[in-house]
Design a protein around this motif. Structure first.
Motif, PDB file in Angstrom:
ATOM      1  N   TRP A 177       0.849  -1.195   0.000  1.00  0.00           N
ATOM      2  CA  TRP A 177       0.000   0.000   0.000  1.00  0.00           C
ATOM      3  C   TRP A 177       0.882   1.241   0.000  1.00  0.00           C
ATOM      4  CZ3 TRP A 177      -4.073   0.864   4.487  1.00  0.00           C
ATOM      5  CH2 TRP A 177      -5.022   1.813   4.077  1.00  0.00           C
ATOM      6  N   LYS A 178       1.892   1.225   0.855  1.00  0.00           N
ATOM      7  CA  LYS A 178       2.786   2.374   0.991  1.00  0.00           C
ATOM      8  C   LYS A 178       3.626   2.577  -0.262  1.00  0.00           C
ATOM      9  CE  LYS A 178       6.129   4.243   4.321  1.00  0.00           C
ATOM     10  NZ  LYS A 178       6.792   4.000   5.632  1.00  0.00           N
ATOM     11  N   LYS A 179       4.109   1.472  -0.852  1.00  0.00           N
ATOM     12  CA  LYS A 179       5.042   1.571  -1.973  1.00  0.00           C
ATOM     13  C   LYS A 179       4.369   1.770  -3.322  1.00  0.00           C
ATOM     14  CE  LYS A 179       9.026  -0.933  -0.105  1.00  0.00           C
ATOM     15  NZ  LYS A 179       9.986  -2.042  -0.342  1.00  0.00           N
ATOM     16  N   SER A 180       3.228   1.099  -3.536  1.00  0.00           N
ATOM     17  CA  SER A 180       2.654   1.075  -4.889  1.00  0.00           C
ATOM     18  C   SER A 180       1.263   1.684  -5.011  1.00  0.00           C
ATOM     19  CB  SER A 180       2.596  -0.380  -5.391  1.00  0.00           C
ATOM     20  OG  SER A 180       3.896  -0.906  -5.540  1.00  0.00           O
ATOM     21  N   TYR A 181       0.568   1.886  -3.893  1.00  0.00           N
ATOM     22  CA  TYR A 181      -0.824   2.330  -3.986  1.00  0.00           C
ATOM     23  C   TYR A 181      -1.104   3.497  -3.045  1.00  0.00           C
ATOM     24  CZ  TYR A 181      -1.345  -2.184  -6.327  1.00  0.00           C
ATOM     25  OH  TYR A 181      -1.203  -3.250  -7.182  1.00  0.00           O
ATOM     26  N   SER A 182      -0.116   4.317  -2.829  1.00  0.00           N
ATOM     27  CA  SER A 182      -0.239   5.422  -1.875  1.00  0.00           C
ATOM     28  C   SER A 182      -1.420   6.336  -2.226  1.00  0.00           C
ATOM     29  CB  SER A 182       1.057   6.238  -1.871  1.00  0.00           C
ATOM     30  OG  SER A 182       0.962   7.333  -0.988  1.00  0.00           O
ATOM     31  N   GLY A 183      -2.187   6.685  -1.204  1.00  0.00           N
ATOM     32  CA  GLY A 183      -3.298   7.618  -1.382  1.00  0.00           C
ATOM     33  C   GLY A 183      -4.612   6.978  -1.779  1.00  0.00           C
ATOM     34  N   ARG A 184      -4.622   5.667  -2.037  1.00  0.00           N
ATOM     35  CA  ARG A 184      -5.860   5.010  -2.456  1.00  0.00           C
ATOM     36  C   ARG A 184      -6.554   4.359  -1.262  1.00  0.00           C
ATOM     37  NH1 ARG A 184      -4.343   1.973  -8.066  1.00  0.00           N
ATOM     38  NH2 ARG A 184      -6.566   1.469  -7.964  1.00  0.00           N
TER      39      ARG A 184
END
Length: 341
Positions: free
Chosen positions: A115-122
């Motif tokens: 989540w932190k590395k590839s999908y931040s803000g979602r």
């Protein structure tokens, strides 16, 4: 009059596999465009659909995780069940809980490094908040014959007891018009379903009940038969390979951050990536042994393949469904539109 668009796999038979009820996909953006609430969208679709139906609403801008901890694009945010136009007022609709991002939850659930590395803000959605449920154990909605279970990834006609498994990546392919495999669940997926991870408000378990490396089934050689003969619609293997490799590239290790399902282990092995074999419990290993994923198999040294080669050879390298046929989702998913006043 506003229009509400949605997609449906009608009840019937696909390549000899029984689809026991209507499977309905609704996009949140189409609900909003129609100017109605999510609940009303489910009721309106129910009124315009004959027979039993599982109805699920998707936010394609959000993210979710698979049962073994792989983060993917899109999420189910609400599920419904309908029968003969009716939605049970008590048991027929249930929302998935939004999981707010925090450094603490990433620490508590380390697979969320994705989540932190590839999908931040979602936004992240998985299963419902148990405090919002009436049915105490299963993450399920029920109306008449229709049951939409495990946070809308398993549906059943309660009268005939005919069931279908709908892993989340397969549903995303149905929405986007990609290729799917329609087949029988088979032994590998039957075992893999039990290799969950510990999550708050998970798709199957509302608490952090089973950690990576453990099996929720814990039934030895019988795990491979639990779901073996149930029809399923899943994503083509290259899609599963892509997301699994992305999770591993983000720093997730099978049996440590990710579940130890056969497909996750096989992808990691072909990548030459680390597998935390020591964390696979005796119970989980017994289930893996039953389908040939032994300690010896995992320890065997093979040349690491490139990402591109794993994607190209995914059908050959990844275990999966049995008696399957690859079909473009547009051949089995119908597009519908109804007027809502």
């Amino acid at each position: 009059m506003a229009a509400l668009r949605y997609k449906i796999i009608p009840k019937g038979v696909i390549d000899g596999k029984v689809i026991p009820l209507n499977v309905v996909f609704v996009l949140k953006k189409d609900v909003d465009a129609a100017g109605i609430t999510d609940d009303r969208a489910i009721h309106e679709i129910a009124k315009n659909t004959q027979g039993a139906s599982g109805i699920s609403i998707f936010d394609m801008d959000a993210v979710t995780t698979t049962s073994d901890g792989i983060m993917i694009d899109g999420a189910i945010i609400k599920m419904g069940a309908a029968d003969n136009g009716l939605v049970n007022p008590d048991f027929g609709i249930l929302a998935m809980a939004e999981i707010p991002y925090s450094d603490q939850i990433v620490e508590e659930e380390p697979h969320l490094i994705q989540w932190k590395k590839s999908y931040s803000g979602r936004k992240l959605f998985r299963g419902p908040d148990p405090s919002e449920k009436i049915i105490p154990v299963h993450n399920v909605v029920i109306s008449g014959r229709a049951a939409n279970n495990n946070s809308a990834t398993e549906m059943m006609d309660i009268v005939t007891m005919e069931e279908i498994l709908l892993p989340i990546l397969g549903q995303m392919q149905c929405i986007t018009g990609g290729d799917v495999l329609v087949g029988m669940t088979g032994e590998m997926i039957s075992v893999g379903i039990g290799m969950t991870i510990a999550e708050k408000f998970g798709r199957v378990f509302p608490t952090r009940q089973f950690k990576a490396g453990e099996s929720a089934h814990d039934c030895g050689i019988y795990a491979k038969t639990l779901k073996k003969d149930i029809p399923c619609i899943v994503a083509e293997k290259r899609v599963l390979a892509d997301y699994t490799m992305k999770a591993i590239e983000n720093g997730c290790v099978p049996a440590r951050e990710l579940g130890c399902s056969p497909v996750v282990l096989c992808v990691a092995k072909h990548m030459g990536a680390e597998i935390d074999v020591g964390r696979i419990t005796a119970g989980a290993q017994a289930e893996l042994d039953a389908v040939g994923i032994t300690r010896e198999f995992l320890a065997e040294k093979i040349p690491a393949l490139s990402r591109e080669e794993i994607l190209r050879r995914a059908d050959e390298l990844l275990p999966g469904v049995e008696n399957a046929k690859k079909i473009n989702a547009k051949e089995i998913v119908l597009e519908k539109e109804i007027s809502v006043g």
